[in-house]
Design an enzyme around this catalytic site. Structure first.
Site, mmCIF file in Angstrom:
data_model
loop_
_atom_site.group_PDB
_atom_site.id
_atom_site.type_symbol
_atom_site.label_atom_id
_atom_site.label_comp_id
_atom_site.label_asym_id
_atom_site.label_seq_id
_atom_site.Cartn_x
_atom_site.Cartn_y
_atom_site.Cartn_z
ATOM 1 N N LYS A 134 0.852 -1.192 0.000
ATOM 2 C CA LYS A 134 0.000 0.000 0.000
ATOM 3 C C LYS A 134 0.885 1.239 0.000
ATOM 4 C CE LYS A 134 -3.573 2.374 2.588
ATOM 5 N NZ LYS A 134 -4.636 2.239 3.585
ATOM 6 N N ARG A 170 -10.747 9.893 1.898
ATOM 7 C CA ARG A 170 -10.583 10.543 3.200
ATOM 8 C C ARG A 170 -11.708 11.547 3.442
ATOM 9 N NH1 ARG A 170 -3.955 11.050 2.931
ATOM 10 N NH2 ARG A 170 -3.575 8.791 2.887
ATOM 11 N N LYS A 219 -2.271 -1.538 -3.798
ATOM 12 C CA LYS A 219 -3.116 -0.339 -3.742
ATOM 13 C C LYS A 219 -2.269 0.913 -3.843
ATOM 14 C CE LYS A 219 -6.066 2.006 -0.493
ATOM 15 N NZ LYS A 219 -6.404 2.092 0.899
ATOM 16 N N SER A 224 -10.325 5.559 -4.587
ATOM 17 C CA SER A 224 -11.287 6.649 -4.752
ATOM 18 C C SER A 224 -10.861 7.658 -5.827
ATOM 19 C CB SER A 224 -11.489 7.347 -3.410
ATOM 20 O OG SER A 224 -10.247 7.788 -2.882
ATOM 21 N N TYR A 256 -15.300 1.025 -6.738
ATOM 22 C CA TYR A 256 -16.562 1.737 -6.499
ATOM 23 C C TYR A 256 -17.485 1.606 -7.700
ATOM 24 C CZ TYR A 256 -13.714 3.489 -2.714
ATOM 25 O OH TYR A 256 -12.912 3.545 -1.606
HETATM 26 C C1 PBG Z 1 -7.463 3.369 5.551
HETATM 27 C C2 PBG Z 1 -7.755 3.212 4.117
HETATM 28 C C3 PBG Z 1 -7.567 4.155 3.089
HETATM 29 C C4 PBG Z 1 -8.096 3.585 1.946
HETATM 30 C C5 PBG Z 1 -8.581 2.318 2.284
HETATM 31 N N1 PBG Z 1 -8.343 2.101 3.626
HETATM 32 C C6 PBG Z 1 -7.024 5.529 3.112
HETATM 33 C C7 PBG Z 1 -5.687 5.807 3.609
HETATM 34 O O1 PBG Z 1 -4.862 4.926 3.837
HETATM 35 O O2 PBG Z 1 -5.429 6.988 3.831
HETATM 36 C C8 PBG Z 1 -8.171 4.264 0.613
HETATM 37 C C9 PBG Z 1 -9.239 3.806 -0.300
HETATM 38 C C10 PBG Z 1 -9.561 4.740 -1.401
HETATM 39 O O3 PBG Z 1 -8.915 5.781 -1.623
HETATM 40 O O4 PBG Z 1 -10.511 4.408 -2.124
HETATM 41 N N2 PBG Z 1 -6.201 3.037 5.990
#
Ligand code: PBG
Length: 329
Positions: free
Chosen positions: A199, A209, A253, A279, A318
């Site tokens: 990630k 967020r 991711k 997102s 999504y």
């Molecule tokens: C939380 C988390 C995040 C996402 C999924 N779980 C955001 C982050 O790490 O700041 C992002 C998913 C998305 O942007 O669709 N840790």
């Protein structure tokens, strides 16, 4: 081995729809889709997320209904993300381990209404902390081991509510092994772990967020725990460790900008591998389609098919409902 032109003409196989179908290498089906859903407090509400056109935050009752829709379209699993009320957030993300928190209530509602759809929940503290980080902060640093202890309790509470897959998204070191042990110790040895193994510290999470309300809270960035977008070899080390610690499935991711990582992970380890079309990727495509700059009938399935071509076994997206409808005709 390929003979050369003019003996070989690659266009021959492309000439008709039937022969294009006959030589097609990858196929996207609803079985490949995981639908992330935002959950909010209240009853019978669907509140649009401003930065994600077409995406709503749903109250628990609506989440259960949405799960039914996903199920009927053939989508195997949904992932639940809570928007925690600001007054429930604190420095240590205490609400994450409350068995009656919003996400646990949503899990129970979904499982009661639709026991045969898979439910996935993050293990991470960012929806629950007042500072928006995924762990607890000690001496100005996100403390690894202490955060992992809380993530273990969060995972157990979610498993007890009926969650089928715990998805650690926090990027603390050693969390997969610790969560596995904690789940097993509480009798949840059948609950799976889908690790957000690679990630990245990405700008593409911005709209998410907003959706869960952690952006206004977030102080600084997540670069001391999420990966540097410039690194590829390091992703393989992350994945290797998570598999060794007991991950049943691994995830990369964001998605499209990191397809090279998906391919390398799949080739090297051959384990169930998923990608998260995050997102920001959603909003880029949806925004362009809304303005008429791109044709949604083409780009949505094209982008999702790219994940299959890169070796992914599935995609968190999504677009899941939209895509499943298109795929089902
Ligand atoms: C939380 C988390 C995040 C996402 C999924 N779980 C955001 C982050 O790490 O700041 C992002 C998913 C998305 O942007 O669709 N840790």
């Amino acid at each position: 081995m390929t003979a050369s032109f003019p003996t070989t003409r690659l266009r021959r196989n492309r000439r008709h729809d039937w022969s294009r179908r006959l030589v097609r290498e990858n196929t996207l089906t609803p079985d490949d889709l995981i639908w992330p859903v935002f959950v909010r407090e209240g009853r019978d509400v669907a509140e649009p997320v401003a930065s994600m056109p077409g995406v709503d935050r749903l109250s628990v009752d609506r989440v259960a209904a949405a799960a039914g829709e996903a199920k009927s379209l053939g989508i195997p699993a949904i992932a639940l993300f809570p928007q925690t009320l600001p007054e429930k957030k604190d420095e240590d993300g205490t609400e994450a381990t409350n068995p009656d928190n919003l996400v646990c209530r949503a899990i129970r509602a979904v499982k009661e209404a639709h026991p045969d759809i898979g439910v996935i929940c993050d293990a991470a503290l960012d929806p629950f902390t007042s500072h928006g980080h995924d762990g607890v902060i000690r001496d100005g640093y996100v403390a690894n081991d202490e955060s992992v202890e809380i993530l273990c309790r969060q995972s157990v509470v979610q498993a007890a509510a009926g969650c089928d897959i715990i998805a650690p998204s926090d990027m603390m070191d050693g969390r997969v092994g610790a969560i596995r042990a904690a789940l097993d110790a509480e009798g949840f040895d059948r609950v799976r772990i889908m690790s957000y193994a690679a990630k990245y510290a990405s700008g593409f999470y911005g709209p998410f967020r907003d959706a869960v309300g952690s952006s206004t809270a977030l102080k600084g960035d997540k670069k001391t725990y999420q990966m540097d977008p410039a690194n590829g070899d390091e992703a393989l080390r992350e994945v290797e460790l998570d598999i060794a610690e007991g991950a049943d499935m691994v995830m990369v991711k964001p998605g499209l900008p990191y397809l090279d990582i998906v391919r390398r992970v799949k080739d090297r380890f051959g384990v169930p591998t998923y990608a998260y079309q995050v997102s920001g990727e959603y909003s880029m495509l949806r925004g362009a389609v809304e303005r008429g700059w791109l044709d949604g009938d083409r780009v949505i399935l094209e982008a999702l098919t790219a994940f299959k071509r890169a070796g992914a076994d599935g995609v968190l997206t999504y677009f899941a409902i939209d895509a499943a409808r298109r795929l089902n005709g």
